[in-house]
Structures are given as C-alpha cells and as structure tokens.
Write a protein that holds these residues in place. Sequence first.
Motif, short mmCIF file in Angstrom:
data_model
loop_
_atom_site.label_atom_id
_atom_site.label_comp_id
_atom_site.label_asym_id
_atom_site.label_seq_id
_atom_site.Cartn_x
_atom_site.Cartn_y
_atom_site.Cartn_z
N GLU A 47 0.84 -1.21 0.00
CA GLU A 47 0.00 0.00 0.00
C GLU A 47 0.87 1.26 0.00
OE1 GLU A 47 -2.81 -0.65 3.19
OE2 GLU A 47 -3.88 -2.14 2.01
N ALA A 67 -1.39 -3.26 17.51
CA ALA A 67 -1.72 -3.14 16.08
C ALA A 67 -2.21 -4.48 15.53
CB ALA A 67 -0.49 -2.67 15.30
N ALA A 96 -5.90 -5.20 14.00
CA ALA A 96 -6.01 -5.68 12.61
C ALA A 96 -6.85 -6.96 12.58
CB ALA A 96 -4.61 -5.94 12.04
N ALA A 100 -10.63 -7.50 10.87
CA ALA A 100 -10.85 -8.53 9.86
C ALA A 100 -11.83 -9.60 10.35
CB ALA A 100 -9.51 -9.16 9.49
N GLU A 110 -2.03 -11.10 5.54
CA GLU A 110 -2.81 -9.87 5.42
C GLU A 110 -2.77 -9.10 6.74
OE1 GLU A 110 -6.69 -10.74 3.86
OE2 GLU A 110 -5.70 -11.87 2.23
N LEU A 111 -2.94 -9.83 7.85
CA LEU A 111 -2.89 -9.18 9.16
C LEU A 111 -1.49 -8.67 9.47
CD1 LEU A 111 -5.08 -11.48 11.40
CD2 LEU A 111 -5.72 -9.44 10.14
N LEU A 162 0.84 -7.65 7.42
CA LEU A 162 1.15 -6.44 6.65
C LEU A 162 0.38 -5.24 7.20
CD1 LEU A 162 1.46 -8.20 3.26
CD2 LEU A 162 3.20 -6.69 4.23
N LYS A 163 -0.86 -5.45 7.61
CA LYS A 163 -1.64 -4.36 8.23
C LYS A 163 -0.98 -3.96 9.56
CE LYS A 163 -5.85 -4.18 5.89
NZ LYS A 163 -5.25 -3.90 4.60
N THR A 164 -0.49 -4.96 10.31
CA THR A 164 0.15 -4.68 11.60
C THR A 164 1.40 -3.83 11.40
OG1 THR A 164 -0.63 -6.78 12.49
CG2 THR A 164 1.25 -5.78 13.61
N THR A 210 2.26 -1.92 8.93
CA THR A 210 2.10 -0.62 8.27
C THR A 210 1.02 0.23 8.98
OG1 THR A 210 0.61 -1.65 6.66
CG2 THR A 210 2.91 -1.40 6.00
N ALA A 211 0.61 -0.20 10.19
CA ALA A 211 -0.45 0.53 10.94
C ALA A 211 0.04 1.92 11.34
CB ALA A 211 -0.84 -0.24 12.18
#
Length: 236
Positions: free
Chosen positions: A54, A136, A140, A144, A228-229, A231-233, A235-236
């Motif tokens: 992202e 984070a 996340a 989800a 997925e989690l 990467l969200k964690t 880049t939070a």
Amino acid sequence: MSPIHIRAEPGDFAESVLMPGDPRRARYIAETFFERPRLVNEERGMLGYTGEFEGRPVSVQATGMGCPSASIVTEELIMLGAKNLLRVGTCGGYHPEMQLGDLVIATAATPQDGTVLRLTEGLPYAPAAHFEVVHAAYHAAEAAGRKTFLGPVVSSDLFYDTLQEAQKRWSSLGVLAVEMEAAAIFTLAAMRGVRAGCLLTVSDTLHTGEPVRISDEDMKRAVDNMMELALKTLTA
Ligand code: HPA
C-alpha cells in the motif's frame, strides 16, 4: 559493524521487516503481497526481499530455524537499520481449543533455549512482544473479524521434544503454543531498542494425544490470512 550473513547495504532493507523461518515462504510473501519486490539477500539461501505494501516500504527476511539462527538474522537486520520486526511463523498448539490454521498473537515467549540465557548472561528474563505491535496486530485481527488466541508462547530449542507431558505442563501455566524463534527476537529487540512482535499459524495440534499436522493446502490458506494481518500490523 557490517553484517556477515545478510549481504546487504544500509538502505536495502525497509525499517519494517517480516521474519518467516522458511526462505521459500519469504520469497512467496514478497512475490505475492509486495509491490515491486526485489531480492536484497540470498547469502546461505536465507532469502530477503524489499518492496512496498500500500505504497509503504516493507521487507521480508528468512530467519532459519531456532533461536541461534534467528538471533544472527535479528542482530544483522538491526545493524542494517530495521526498527519494526514481525516474526510470521508456525507453532504447535497447546491450548485445548486450538484448531489447525488458528492464529496466535504472541505477547511473550518463554525461552526454553540457550540463546536468550547467553544474551542475558544467565539473568532470568521474560522476553515480551512490544505493546505497540501487539496492539496493532490485535486491532487488525478484530477489524478482519478473525478469531485469535492472544497470549504467551514458549520458544523451544527442540522440535522433536521428548519431554513427557510438555503440552499439559505448559498449558497449566497458560502457555498457548510452542515455536522456536520468538524469544531470541524479542530479547534482541529489547536490548537494541527496536520493536518486535510475532504472529503464528497453528500448524500442529499437540493437545490431542498424538500430534496432528496441517495439510499443505490448509497451511497455504492460513498463512495467506496471517500475511494480510501481518502487513496491516507492520504498516499501521
Ligand atoms: N514444535 C516447535 N515448533 C513448532 C512446532 C512444534 O510442534 N510446530 C511448528 N513449529
């Protein structure tokens, strides 16, 4: 000091690094989830890649198996400028309600291993994940709608453990699962002033009498969900 085992220059790695044990998983993560992945390390087959998620820079670097290997990689990533480390691995589930493919967010990792004792020169020590990473990851997972087990794990230096009743003993202490690298990563991160966390997919259940192992297909699906989690964690 220049790293010896990660043949890369400062700037090759992003500040945020995913750390799977398996080099082929590192390649899979980079090729599947990163934009513009480029190989930044292949020394000893311990693959490392940098790309974007992202629009934000992110890296992945394999640790190999066990705390001695993970400690070398962690030290060298920190030398290269890493600030946020997230182990993404598999574990043996001790909690009686755990099923194959479940997700664990480790809050702490008991070192049943020699590396952390050497790092602390014998001082008793409780390696813990950094709160911001746990926070984070938890949010996340909630966003989800993912069921998670959140709590302590144990980092063992044995996969083929002959300890009688290991599951019962660790379970009675509230330990959710066993893996082999988090304690060293958490300890080094604390010593060097960076953040570390750990997400795990249950690949074996150890509370059912005989160990039960996940199929390759189910593992792939569970790891995709964990990524997925992760990467969200990061880049939070
Ligand atoms: N033991 C230790 N580490 C592991 C296991 C296990 O059963 N499964 C996945 N990582």
